[in-house]
Design a protein around this motif. Structure first.
Motif, PDB file in Angstrom:
ATOM      1  N   ILE A  59      16.150 -55.945 -71.815  1.00 49.64           N
ATOM      2  CA  ILE A  59      15.750 -54.826 -70.951  1.00 49.64           C
ATOM      3  C   ILE A  59      16.998 -54.006 -70.647  1.00 49.64           C
ATOM      4  N   LYS A  60      16.932 -52.709 -70.888  1.00 43.66           N
ATOM      5  CA  LYS A  60      18.050 -51.842 -70.539  1.00 43.66           C
ATOM      6  C   LYS A  60      18.104 -51.680 -69.017  1.00 43.66           C
ATOM      7  N   ALA A  61      19.297 -51.720 -68.459  1.00 44.26           N
ATOM      8  CA  ALA A  61      19.483 -51.668 -67.009  1.00 44.26           C
ATOM      9  C   ALA A  61      18.873 -50.434 -66.336  1.00 44.26           C
ATOM     10  N   PRO A  62      18.903 -49.239 -66.953  1.00 37.34           N
ATOM     11  CA  PRO A  62      18.280 -48.081 -66.297  1.00 37.34           C
ATOM     12  C   PRO A  62      16.750 -48.176 -66.198  1.00 37.34           C
ATOM     13  N   SER A  63      16.134 -49.119 -66.927  1.00 40.44           N
ATOM     14  CA  SER A  63      14.675 -49.298 -66.861  1.00 40.44           C
ATOM     15  C   SER A  63      14.255 -50.161 -65.683  1.00 40.44           C
ATOM     16  N   VAL A  64      15.229 -50.701 -64.954  1.00 41.41           N
ATOM     17  CA  VAL A  64      14.936 -51.603 -63.838  1.00 41.41           C
ATOM     18  C   VAL A  64      15.029 -50.836 -62.524  1.00 41.41           C
ATOM     19  N   SER A  65      13.956 -50.885 -61.726  1.00 35.72           N
ATOM     20  CA  SER A  65      13.957 -50.327 -60.371  1.00 35.72           C
ATOM     21  C   SER A  65      14.149 -51.466 -59.387  1.00 35.72           C
ATOM     22  N   LEU A  66      14.662 -51.146 -58.213  1.00 32.35           N
ATOM     23  CA  LEU A  66      14.880 -52.167 -57.190  1.00 32.35           C
ATOM     24  C   LEU A  66      14.100 -51.850 -55.929  1.00 32.35           C
ATOM     25  N   MET A  67      13.763 -52.910 -55.200  1.00 34.66           N
ATOM     26  CA  MET A  67      13.048 -52.781 -53.937  1.00 34.66           C
ATOM     27  C   MET A  67      13.655 -53.801 -52.974  1.00 34.66           C
ATOM     28  N   VAL A  85      21.210 -60.190 -54.409  1.00 35.52           N
ATOM     29  CA  VAL A  85      22.228 -59.267 -54.901  1.00 35.52           C
ATOM     30  C   VAL A  85      23.548 -60.037 -54.993  1.00 35.52           C
ATOM     31  N   SER A  86      24.083 -60.134 -56.206  1.00 30.45           N
ATOM     32  CA  SER A  86      25.333 -60.869 -56.393  1.00 30.45           C
ATOM     33  C   SER A  86      26.518 -59.945 -56.648  1.00 30.45           C
ATOM     34  N   ALA A  87      26.260 -58.683 -56.978  1.00 27.95           N
ATOM     35  CA  ALA A  87      27.353 -57.724 -57.171  1.00 27.95           C
ATOM     36  C   ALA A  87      26.813 -56.303 -57.130  1.00 27.95           C
ATOM     37  N   ILE A  88      27.631 -55.413 -56.599  1.00 25.81           N
ATOM     38  CA  ILE A  88      27.342 -53.977 -56.627  1.00 25.81           C
ATOM     39  C   ILE A  88      28.626 -53.274 -57.055  1.00 25.81           C
ATOM     40  N   HIS A  89      28.557 -52.545 -58.170  1.00 25.88           N
ATOM     41  CA  HIS A  89      29.701 -51.775 -58.654  1.00 25.88           C
ATOM     42  C   HIS A  89      29.307 -50.303 -58.603  1.00 25.88           C
ATOM     43  N   GLY A 120      19.513 -50.278 -48.460  1.00 29.77           N
ATOM     44  CA  GLY A 120      20.349 -51.182 -47.684  1.00 29.77           C
ATOM     45  C   GLY A 120      20.815 -52.380 -48.493  1.00 29.77           C
ATOM     46  N   LEU A 121      21.037 -52.169 -49.796  1.00 26.29           N
ATOM     47  CA  LEU A 121      21.439 -53.280 -50.661  1.00 26.29           C
ATOM     48  C   LEU A 121      22.854 -53.739 -50.331  1.00 26.29           C
ATOM     49  N   LYS A 122      22.986 -55.057 -50.171  1.00 28.96           N
ATOM     50  CA  LYS A 122      24.284 -55.647 -49.887  1.00 28.96           C
ATOM     51  C   LYS A 122      24.366 -56.987 -50.605  1.00 28.96           C
ATOM     52  N   THR A 123      25.562 -57.368 -50.990  1.00 22.52           N
ATOM     53  CA  THR A 123      25.770 -58.657 -51.630  1.00 22.52           C
ATOM     54  C   THR A 123      25.258 -59.766 -50.709  1.00 22.52           C
TER      55      THR A 123
END
Length: 142
Positions: A59-67, A85-89, A120-123
Motif C-alpha cells: 500500500i502506498k503511504a499517500p493512500s492511507v488516511s488517518l483518524m 503512533v510510533s513516529a511523526i516526521h 491531535g496526533l502524537k507519539t
C-alpha cells in the motif's frame, strides 16, 4: 525486494472470496495483522493465489488516511487498522506518520501537517488507518 511503496506486509493468504469479476483476498502477517485487497479474478489466477500462499500486500503511504478519537461514523474503507503512533516526521507540507499495529507491523501514512494538528496526533497515542481494498497490490514470490 526494492519497491518505492513504504508499506509492504509479508504474510500468507488467509481468505479468498471469489466473484465473477473481482475477488477479495486477505493477507495476514505472522503477527496477525490482516490486509484486505480487491483483485480481479484474472490476477488471482495469474498469481496462483490459494489459501496458505505466501504473499505480500503493498500500500502506498499517500493512500492511507488517518483518524483519531472515537469514530462518529462508519466508513466504507475495507481496511480500518488500529495502532499506536510510533513516529511523526514533519516536512514543509506533509508529515509521514508511522503506526505500530496490534500484531507489530508498522504502517506509514503521508498526511498534511494540518491533518496531524487537527487530529491531535502524537507519539504514543492511538490512531486508526483507513484505506480501500482497491488500493492494495498483492505480490507473490517468483
Amino acid at each position: 525486494m526494492p519497491i518505492s511503496a513504504r508499506n509492504v506486509f509479508k504474510g500468507s493468504v488467509t481468505a479468498i472470496k471469489e466473484g465473477p469479476i473481482h475477488a477479495e483476498v486477505v493477507v495476514t502477517t505472522p503477527g496477525g495483522d490482516s490486509i484486505v485487497a480487491t483483485l480481479t479474478e484474472a490476477s488471482v489466477q495469474s498469481l496462483g493465489l490459494k489459501l496458505g500462499s505466501t504473499a505480500v500486500a503493498v500500500i502506498k503511504a499517500p493512500s492511507v488516511s488517518l483518524m483519531s478519537g472515537a469514530p462518529e461514523y462508519r466508513f466504507s474503507a475495507r481496511n480500518q487498522l488500529t495502532g499506536t503512533v510510533s513516529a511523526i516526521h514533519a516536512g514543509a507540507i506533509n508529515s509521514q506518520v508511522t503506526l505500530t499495529l496490534a500484531g507489530g507491523s508498522r504502517l506509514v501514512a503521508v498526511v498534511t501537517n494540518d491533518a496531524v494538528s487537527a487530529l491531535g496526533l502524537k507519539t504514543g497515542e492511538a490512531a486508526i488507518a483507513l484505506f480501500k481494498a482497491g488500493h492494495v497490490m498483492v505480490g507473490v514470490p517468483v
